[in-house]
Motif scaffolding. Structure first.
Motif, PDB file in Angstrom:
ATOM      1  N   SER A  74       0.838  -1.207   0.000  1.00 27.61           N
ATOM      2  CA  SER A  74       0.000   0.000   0.000  1.00 27.61           C
ATOM      3  C   SER A  74       0.873   1.258   0.000  1.00 27.61           C
ATOM      4  O   SER A  74       0.589   2.213  -0.723  1.00 27.61           O
ATOM      5  CB  SER A  74      -0.964   0.011   1.187  1.00 27.61           C
ATOM      6  N   SER A  75       1.969   1.269   0.773  1.00 30.57           N
ATOM      7  CA  SER A  75       2.880   2.418   0.781  1.00 30.57           C
ATOM      8  C   SER A  75       3.508   2.608  -0.591  1.00 30.57           C
ATOM      9  O   SER A  75       3.635   3.734  -1.082  1.00 30.57           O
ATOM     10  CB  SER A  75       3.985   2.233   1.815  1.00 30.57           C
ATOM     11  N   TYR A  76       3.906   1.500  -1.198  1.00 31.33           N
ATOM     12  CA  TYR A  76       4.485   1.568  -2.539  1.00 31.33           C
ATOM     13  C   TYR A  76       3.490   2.196  -3.521  1.00 31.33           C
ATOM     14  O   TYR A  76       3.847   3.092  -4.293  1.00 31.33           O
ATOM     15  CB  TYR A  76       4.889   0.165  -3.014  1.00 31.33           C
ATOM     16  N   LEU A  77       2.249   1.734  -3.488  1.00 29.71           N
ATOM     17  CA  LEU A  77       1.236   2.234  -4.433  1.00 29.71           C
ATOM     18  C   LEU A  77       0.926   3.717  -4.188  1.00 29.71           C
ATOM     19  O   LEU A  77       0.839   4.499  -5.139  1.00 29.71           O
ATOM     20  CB  LEU A  77      -0.041   1.390  -4.344  1.00 29.71           C
ATOM     21  N   TYR A  78       0.753   4.112  -2.922  1.00 31.36           N
ATOM     22  CA  TYR A  78       0.469   5.520  -2.620  1.00 31.36           C
ATOM     23  C   TYR A  78       1.641   6.416  -3.028  1.00 31.36           C
ATOM     24  O   TYR A  78       1.445   7.506  -3.578  1.00 31.36           O
ATOM     25  CB  TYR A  78       0.136   5.711  -1.136  1.00 31.36           C
ATOM     26  N   THR A  79       2.852   5.958  -2.789  1.00 32.04           N
ATOM     27  CA  THR A  79       4.036   6.731  -3.180  1.00 32.04           C
ATOM     28  C   THR A  79       4.131   6.828  -4.702  1.00 32.04           C
ATOM     29  O   THR A  79       4.444   7.892  -5.251  1.00 32.04           O
ATOM     30  CB  THR A  79       5.314   6.086  -2.604  1.00 32.04           C
ATOM     31  N   ALA A  80       3.842   5.731  -5.373  1.00 35.67           N
ATOM     32  CA  ALA A  80       3.876   5.731  -6.838  1.00 35.67           C
ATOM     33  C   ALA A  80       2.833   6.701  -7.410  1.00 35.67           C
ATOM     34  O   ALA A  80       3.117   7.434  -8.368  1.00 35.67           O
ATOM     35  CB  ALA A  80       3.642   4.321  -7.376  1.00 35.67           C
ATOM     36  N   ILE A  81       1.654   6.730  -6.794  1.00 28.56           N
ATOM     37  CA  ILE A  81       0.603   7.660  -7.226  1.00 28.56           C
ATOM     38  C   ILE A  81       1.084   9.096  -7.032  1.00 28.56           C
ATOM     39  O   ILE A  81       0.998   9.931  -7.937  1.00 28.56           O
ATOM     40  CB  ILE A  81      -0.713   7.436  -6.439  1.00 28.56           C
ATOM     41  N   ARG A  82       1.603   9.384  -5.846  1.00 35.99           N
ATOM     42  CA  ARG A  82       2.079  10.743  -5.551  1.00 35.99           C
ATOM     43  C   ARG A  82       3.179  11.162  -6.538  1.00 35.99           C
ATOM     44  O   ARG A  82       3.132  12.254  -7.104  1.00 35.99           O
ATOM     45  CB  ARG A  82       2.595  10.815  -4.119  1.00 35.99           C
ATOM     46  N   ASN A  83       4.138  10.284  -6.768  1.00 36.59           N
ATOM     47  CA  ASN A  83       5.230  10.610  -7.686  1.00 36.59           C
ATOM     48  C   ASN A  83       4.729  10.810  -9.113  1.00 36.59           C
ATOM     49  O   ASN A  83       5.172  11.719  -9.820  1.00 36.59           O
ATOM     50  CB  ASN A  83       6.306   9.524  -7.653  1.00 36.59           C
ATOM     51  N   ARG A  84       3.802   9.976  -9.536  1.00 32.13           N
ATOM     52  CA  ARG A  84       3.255  10.099 -10.898  1.00 32.13           C
ATOM     53  C   ARG A  84       2.517  11.427 -11.043  1.00 32.13           C
ATOM     54  O   ARG A  84       2.634  12.104 -12.052  1.00 32.13           O
ATOM     55  CB  ARG A  84       2.314   8.925 -11.161  1.00 32.13           C
ATOM     56  N   ILE A  85       1.792  11.824 -10.010  1.00 29.06           N
ATOM     57  CA  ILE A  85       1.065  13.105 -10.042  1.00 29.06           C
ATOM     58  C   ILE A  85       2.047  14.272 -10.074  1.00 29.06           C
ATOM     59  O   ILE A  85       1.884  15.208 -10.858  1.00 29.06           O
ATOM     60  CB  ILE A  85       0.094  13.218  -8.845  1.00 29.06           C
ATOM     61  N   PHE A  86       3.098  14.205  -9.257  1.00 28.50           N
ATOM     62  CA  PHE A  86       4.097  15.283  -9.256  1.00 28.50           C
ATOM     63  C   PHE A  86       4.785  15.384 -10.615  1.00 28.50           C
ATOM     64  O   PHE A  86       5.007  16.484 -11.135  1.00 28.50           O
ATOM     65  CB  PHE A  86       5.130  15.080  -8.155  1.00 28.50           C
ATOM     66  N   ASN A  87       5.114  14.231 -11.202  1.00 30.29           N
ATOM     67  CA  ASN A  87       5.720  14.246 -12.541  1.00 30.29           C
ATOM     68  C   ASN A  87       4.767  14.854 -13.567  1.00 30.29           C
ATOM     69  O   ASN A  87       5.176  15.619 -14.437  1.00 30.29           O
ATOM     70  CB  ASN A  87       6.107  12.833 -12.984  1.00 30.29           C
ATOM     71  N   ARG A  88       3.516  14.508 -13.440  1.00 22.93           N
ATOM     72  CA  ARG A  88       2.511  15.028 -14.366  1.00 22.93           C
ATOM     73  C   ARG A  88       2.372  16.549 -14.217  1.00 22.93           C
ATOM     74  O   ARG A  88       2.300  17.274 -15.208  1.00 22.93           O
ATOM     75  CB  ARG A  88       1.182  14.348 -14.077  1.00 22.93           C
ATOM     76  N   MET A  89       2.329  17.024 -12.966  1.00 24.78           N
ATOM     77  CA  MET A  89       2.223  18.466 -12.722  1.00 24.78           C
ATOM     78  C   MET A  89       3.456  19.193 -13.245  1.00 24.78           C
ATOM     79  O   MET A  89       3.351  20.255 -13.852  1.00 24.78           O
ATOM     80  CB  MET A  89       2.040  18.749 -11.227  1.00 24.78           C
ATOM     81  N   SER A  90       4.615  18.612 -13.019  1.00 24.17           N
ATOM     82  CA  SER A  90       5.860  19.213 -13.497  1.00 24.17           C
ATOM     83  C   SER A  90       5.848  19.274 -15.022  1.00 24.17           C
ATOM     84  O   SER A  90       6.207  20.292 -15.620  1.00 24.17           O
ATOM     85  CB  SER A  90       7.046  18.393 -13.006  1.00 24.17           C
ATOM     86  N   HIS A  91       5.408  18.204 -15.649  1.00 23.00           N
ATOM     87  CA  HIS A  91       5.334  18.168 -17.112  1.00 23.00           C
ATOM     88  C   HIS A  91       4.339  19.210 -17.623  1.00 23.00           C
ATOM     89  O   HIS A  91       4.611  19.895 -18.608  1.00 23.00           O
ATOM     90  CB  HIS A  91       4.934  16.768 -17.582  1.00 23.00           C
ATOM     91  N   GLN A  92       3.208  19.343 -16.945  1.00 23.84           N
ATOM     92  CA  GLN A  92       2.209  20.331 -17.364  1.00 23.84           C
ATOM     93  C   GLN A  92       2.756  21.745 -17.253  1.00 23.84           C
ATOM     94  O   GLN A  92       2.471  22.591 -18.094  1.00 23.84           O
ATOM     95  CB  GLN A  92       0.933  20.184 -16.541  1.00 23.84           C
ATOM     96  N   LYS A  93       3.554  22.006 -16.210  1.00 25.20           N
ATOM     97  CA  LYS A  93       4.159  23.335 -16.070  1.00 25.20           C
ATOM     98  C   LYS A  93       5.136  23.598 -17.205  1.00 25.20           C
ATOM     99  O   LYS A  93       5.180  24.700 -17.759  1.00 25.20           O
ATOM    100  CB  LYS A  93       4.883  23.456 -14.719  1.00 25.20           C
TER     101      LYS A  93
END
Length: 190
Positions: A74-93
């Protein structure tokens, strides 16, 4: 399938590494709604939240042989979600900055191009008006403005008085100003 519901996260992770699709399906059923809710809180967009969760869960299956879980599943999945979202936000910027720079270039570049075209057109009109001056007036004007000769130097060169040279330049400037003012009123785009 019901038996998989009794397995712990660590057991399911081990089974997934052994290509057990039913274990993967159990992880999907166990975590997808929770992960989507978590992603939605961070993104504020349901479709994007669904996409991020689908990407993370698909990556889990595609990389099942190489994923080393140092924490709980569960920690792995939540961390992966958070990282994917941060990467997505960074890419959008980055995309937004790039788009802004293109728009800015188009606006400024277009304006600069227009200015250059107008300047060239105006230069052609000025040259035409200078060419239309009486020959002696044109010669004195060009010696003064282009060759930067003083009235005294023009007078010596053309065998006229410096007062005549000054008057010819004055008349040429006055004549050009009148013609250019009338042209500019007719052609306001210049």
């Amino acid at each position: 399938m019901a038996a998989y519901g009794k397995f712990t996260d660590n057991e399911l992770a081990s089974l997934i590494k052994e290509d057990d699709q039913l274990a993967y399906t159990e992880v999907f059923l166990r975590y997808s709604k929770l992960l989507v809710a978590h992603a939605y809180r961070l993104l504020g967009n349901q479709d994007e939240a669904n996409d991020v969760v689908q990407d993370v869960l698909l990556t889990l299956w595609q990389n099942r042989k190489s994923i080393a879980l140092n924490t709980s599943l569960s920690s792995y999945l939540y961390t992966a979600i958070r990282n994917r979202i941060f990467n997505r936000m960074s890419h959008q910027k980055i995309v937004a900055k790039y788009a802004d720079s293109i728009v800015n270039f188009m606006e400024v570049g277009h304006a600069v191009t227009d200015e250059l075209i107008r300047a060239k057109e105006l230069a052609v009109i000025i040259e035409q008006e200078i060419a239309a001056l009486p020959p002696k007036m044109r010669e004195v004007f060009l010696l003064n403005k282009r060759e930067e000769l003083s009235y005294k130097e023009i007078a010596l060169k053309l065998d006229i008085t410096d007062k005549t040279a000054k008057q010819q330049v004055y008349n040429a400037v006055k004549n050009l100003r009148l013609k250019l003012t009338s042209i500019m009123s007719i052609l306001p785009f210049l």
